[in-house]
Design an enzyme around this catalytic site. Sequence first.
Site, PDB file in Angstrom:
ATOM      1  N   ASP A  20       5.776   8.138  -7.692  1.00 11.89           N
ATOM      2  CA  ASP A  20       5.527   9.581  -7.689  1.00 11.89           C
ATOM      3  C   ASP A  20       6.875  10.289  -7.897  1.00 11.89           C
ATOM      4  O   ASP A  20       7.311  10.456  -9.017  1.00 11.89           O
ATOM      5  CB  ASP A  20       4.854   9.902  -6.342  1.00 11.89           C
ATOM      6  N   ARG A  48      -8.670   2.536   0.632  1.00 12.30           N
ATOM      7  CA  ARG A  48      -7.935   1.450  -0.031  1.00 12.30           C
ATOM      8  C   ARG A  48      -8.877   0.408  -0.619  1.00 12.30           C
ATOM      9  O   ARG A  48      -8.536  -0.285  -1.565  1.00 12.30           O
ATOM     10  CB  ARG A  48      -6.998   0.732   0.966  1.00 12.30           C
ATOM     11  N   PHE A 105      -3.429  13.693  -6.790  1.00  8.94           N
ATOM     12  CA  PHE A 105      -3.509  12.672  -5.759  1.00  8.94           C
ATOM     13  C   PHE A 105      -4.663  11.706  -6.042  1.00  8.94           C
ATOM     14  O   PHE A 105      -5.785  12.119  -6.282  1.00  8.94           O
ATOM     15  CB  PHE A 105      -3.696  13.323  -4.386  1.00  8.94           C
ATOM     16  N   GLU A 116       4.845  -2.160  -7.517  1.00  6.46           N
ATOM     17  CA  GLU A 116       4.450  -0.925  -6.817  1.00  6.46           C
ATOM     18  C   GLU A 116       3.035  -0.531  -7.225  1.00  6.46           C
ATOM     19  O   GLU A 116       2.595  -0.829  -8.337  1.00  6.46           O
ATOM     20  CB  GLU A 116       5.387   0.215  -7.244  1.00  6.46           C
ATOM     21  N   ASP A 117       2.340   0.171  -6.351  1.00  8.45           N
ATOM     22  CA  ASP A 117       1.053   0.757  -6.709  1.00  8.45           C
ATOM     23  C   ASP A 117       1.264   2.008  -7.557  1.00  8.45           C
ATOM     24  O   ASP A 117       0.679   2.179  -8.605  1.00  8.45           O
ATOM     25  CB  ASP A 117       0.222   1.094  -5.453  1.00  8.45           C
TER      26      ASP A 117
HETATM   27  P1  5GP Z   1       7.436   8.400  -4.118  1.00  6.33           P
HETATM   28  O1  5GP Z   1       8.521   7.968  -3.183  1.00  6.33           O
HETATM   29  O2  5GP Z   1       7.603   7.824  -5.519  1.00  6.33           O
HETATM   30  O3  5GP Z   1       7.279   9.882  -4.142  1.00  6.33           O
HETATM   31  O4  5GP Z   1       6.083   7.915  -3.527  1.00  6.33           O
HETATM   32  C1  5GP Z   1       5.724   6.610  -3.558  1.00  6.33           C
HETATM   33  C2  5GP Z   1       4.662   6.311  -2.532  1.00  6.33           C
HETATM   34  O5  5GP Z   1       3.916   7.483  -2.190  1.00  6.33           O
HETATM   35  C3  5GP Z   1       3.655   5.338  -3.110  1.00  6.33           C
HETATM   36  O6  5GP Z   1       4.053   4.021  -2.890  1.00  6.33           O
HETATM   37  C4  5GP Z   1       2.387   5.730  -2.380  1.00  6.33           C
HETATM   38  O7  5GP Z   1       2.347   5.077  -1.146  1.00  6.33           O
HETATM   39  C5  5GP Z   1       2.539   7.209  -2.132  1.00  6.33           C
HETATM   40  N1  5GP Z   1       1.845   8.017  -3.158  1.00  6.33           N
HETATM   41  C6  5GP Z   1       2.383   8.753  -4.155  1.00  6.33           C
HETATM   42  N2  5GP Z   1       1.446   9.365  -4.895  1.00  6.33           N
HETATM   43  C7  5GP Z   1       0.264   8.993  -4.352  1.00  6.33           C
HETATM   44  C8  5GP Z   1      -1.106   9.287  -4.702  1.00  6.33           C
HETATM   45  O8  5GP Z   1      -1.455   9.994  -5.655  1.00  6.33           O
HETATM   46  N3  5GP Z   1      -2.048   8.698  -3.912  1.00  6.33           N
HETATM   47  C9  5GP Z   1      -1.736   7.899  -2.857  1.00  6.33           C
HETATM   48  N4  5GP Z   1      -2.754   7.379  -2.161  1.00  6.33           N
HETATM   49  N5  5GP Z   1      -0.473   7.604  -2.510  1.00  6.33           N
HETATM   50  C10 5GP Z   1       0.517   8.142  -3.259  1.00  6.33           C
END
Ligand code: 5GP
Length: 179
Positions: free
Chosen positions: A106, A169, A156, A102-103
């Site tokens: 969150d 990106r 963010f 994963e990148d």
């Molecule tokens: P989660 O389901 O854990 O809340 O969110 C995961 C996805 O939300 C990540 O794979 C990413 O695509 C997006 N995301 C969450 N936080 C960030 C952030 O700080 N910046 C960006 N660009 N994407 C985020």
Amino acid sequence: MNSVQIEDKNFELFLENDQINKRTRLIGIQLNVDYEDRCPIIIGVLNGSFVFMADLLKEIEISCEIAFIRVSSYKDTESTGIIKEAFGLPDNLHNRDIILVEDIVDTGLTLKYILEKVRLQAPASVKVCSLLLKPDALLAPVPELEYIGFEIPNEFVVGYGLDYNGLGRNLKDIYSAVN
Ligand code: 5GP
């Protein structure tokens, strides 16, 4: 570049490419040790993970298979919490060792959804490797989250594969939104 503007938002430099590469190298070494002789299937979660995945794979020396899945859930800068869909999960995960890449994690909702799909195929093991983790945003602990690049504050970020409204990106470093 110390700062960038993307549409209506300003971002300041947060993690330099060099720092990311150093950390990625260490994670790679760890994976080479942990997965020796196990031929894992390494699955990148698109879109955001493509840059990290490419850099990480260059550090992996063991035999492995590669796949990508695509999940979309994010609009603007706040998680909707609604997972739309996951595309392209391989169907040969039974009895295999799986590493999800994963990148960023969150809330952890995306990961929870993917892990449920993966577990349906009864793999031998599943671990998650995420470049970034926002511990304060995580809704529930994820025991599979074993390899973490950096724990970051609840802000963010863009760059190094991560976007803001589809942009940013391609930035080499990671930038954090200025409030
Ligand atoms: P989660 O389901 O854990 O809340 O969110 C995961 C996805 O939300 C990540 O794979 C990413 O695509 C997006 N995301 C969450 N936080 C960030 C952030 O700080 N910046 C960006 N660009 N994407 C985020």
